[in-house]
Design an enzyme around this catalytic site. Structure first.
Site, mmCIF file in Angstrom:
data_model
loop_
_atom_site.group_PDB
_atom_site.id
_atom_site.type_symbol
_atom_site.label_atom_id
_atom_site.label_comp_id
_atom_site.label_asym_id
_atom_site.label_seq_id
_atom_site.Cartn_x
_atom_site.Cartn_y
_atom_site.Cartn_z
ATOM 1 N N ASP A 1 61.481 14.296 4.477
ATOM 2 C CA ASP A 1 61.939 13.719 3.207
ATOM 3 C C ASP A 1 63.467 13.680 3.119
ATOM 4 O O ASP A 1 64.018 12.993 2.258
ATOM 5 C CB ASP A 1 61.407 14.561 2.037
ATOM 6 C CG ASP A 1 60.274 13.876 1.288
ATOM 7 O OD1 ASP A 1 60.138 12.648 1.406
ATOM 8 O OD2 ASP A 1 59.541 14.586 0.564
ATOM 9 N N GLN B 1 54.723 17.360 -1.578
ATOM 10 C CA GLN B 1 54.748 16.335 -2.622
ATOM 11 C C GLN B 1 55.305 16.928 -3.916
ATOM 12 O O GLN B 1 54.827 17.952 -4.401
ATOM 13 C CB GLN B 1 53.326 15.784 -2.846
ATOM 14 C CG GLN B 1 53.243 14.626 -3.823
ATOM 15 C CD GLN B 1 54.029 13.400 -3.347
ATOM 16 O OE1 GLN B 1 53.928 12.974 -2.203
ATOM 17 N NE2 GLN B 1 54.822 12.826 -4.242
ATOM 18 N N LYS C 1 50.510 7.784 1.705
ATOM 19 C CA LYS C 1 51.171 8.299 2.912
ATOM 20 C C LYS C 1 50.146 8.486 4.046
ATOM 21 O O LYS C 1 50.445 8.216 5.211
ATOM 22 C CB LYS C 1 51.899 9.614 2.583
ATOM 23 C CG LYS C 1 53.132 9.372 1.730
ATOM 24 C CD LYS C 1 53.699 10.607 1.043
ATOM 25 C CE LYS C 1 54.790 10.147 0.066
ATOM 26 N NZ LYS C 1 55.396 11.237 -0.697
#
Ligand code: NDP
Length: 283
Positions: free
Chosen positions: A118, A95, A51
């Site tokens: 997300d 994460q 990322k």
């Protein structure tokens, strides 16, 4: 035909880089993505590194905050509160998975919905299911982009999704439904899975079982999207949930692992970060 998520994502990232390059003149800064990594799980470390690399390619500012696995839930919530309040942070990503002593749902719900890149925040999930504007979760969004780029017609086709997780199976089912497919969702209790998957014009597999879907489970000419990321127990190499060698003989279109859905997921994260930035700039 093998659809390369690697190629498509490279093209989309180049387009985004050109767009982002104009932002400093227009808005005074570039989008800023904050990623929180708790612990040192090798899979998570590699995703976070990917990322950061993609952010650099697109010109997005990336701050990765690394915390030990022993961090308390309160400390983590404190970091999220700070990032929520920081006007120069546009996207926040925690994460997953988090260590067992931390309540993942509570942590995700603590992220400012407007910075939820997300698309996992309960308000974004609700908005998706109510067809309201929302940030779409990255993997399902990337899958639809892959299908569109490959010229696959979705409307009116039978789509079968194997797996019903909150991050892939359920939301991709909803996006396929919104694209007017007739959608069947299957899972570990589905009886005679092969009979159901053989009815699929479009088969999306997201279960986390190496090479689980074999050629006999796939209709001749089907479109097969393999979301799985696994280690092949025989070779130790990365492999999907689909037995690529066998299934590619029957499928008309198939995604490889690696180089299929994975790069599209990261690409959509970049897109979501830009979208969150632009929405915040418009306010
Ligand atoms: P989860 O473990 O959350 O969900 C797995 C789903 O698969 C469950 O719904 C489960 O059913 C179902 N399932 C498990 N075994 C079977 C079986 N034998 N037959 C039918 N269904 C089964 O996984 P995720 O959705 O998070 O991830 C799935 C895979 O995709 C993993 O390999 C993961 O690494 C990968 N992934 C890849 C991404 C990418 O960007 N490429 C992004 C996210 C995930 P039940 O509900 O009944 O338990």
């Amino acid at each position: 035909m093998i659809i390369s998520g690697k190629e498509l994502s490279a093209k989309l990232k180049a387009d985004m880089a050109a767009e982002v390059a104009a932002f400093p003149a227009k808005y005074g800064r570039v989008p800023h993505l904050a990623v929180i990594l708790v612990g040192e799980d090798p899979g998570s470390v590699s995703y976070v590194t990917g990322k950061a690399k993609a952010s650099a390619e697109v010109g997005i500012r990336n701050t990765t905050i690394r915390k030990p696995a022993e961090i308390t839930e309160e400390e983590l919530l404190g970091i999220i509160a700070e990032l929520n309040a920081d006007d120069e942070v546009d996207g926040i990503l925690v994460q997953l998975p988090l260590p067992k002593h931390i309540d993942e749902d509570r942590v995700i719900a603590a992220i400012d919905r407007a910075k939820d890149v997300d698309g996992f925040h309960p308000q974004n999930v609700a908005a998706l299911w109510q067809k309201q504007p929302c940030t779409l979760p990255c993997t399902p969004k990337g899958i639809i982009k892959l299908l569109r780029a490959a010229g696959v017609e979705i409307e009116g086709r039978n789509a079968v999704v194997v797996g019903r997780s909150n991050i892939v199976g359920l939301p991709v089912s909803k996006l396929l439904l919104d694209a007017n497919a007739t959608v069947t969702i299957t899972h570990s209790r589905t009886r005679d899975l092969g009979a159901v998957t053989r009815g699929a014009d479009i088969l999306v597999v997201a279960i986390g079982r190496p090479k689980f879907v074999t050629a006999d489970m796939v209709r001749e000419g089907a479109v097969v999207i393999d979301v799985g990321v696994n280690r092949d127990p025989d070779t130790g190499r990365l492999c999907g949930d689909v037995d690529f060698a066998g299934v590619s003989e029957r499928a008309s279109v198939i995604t490889p692992v690696p180089g299929g859905v994975g790069p599209m997921t990261i690409c959509c994260l970049m897109e979501n970060t830009i979208e969150c930035f632009l929405r915040r700039m418009a306010h």
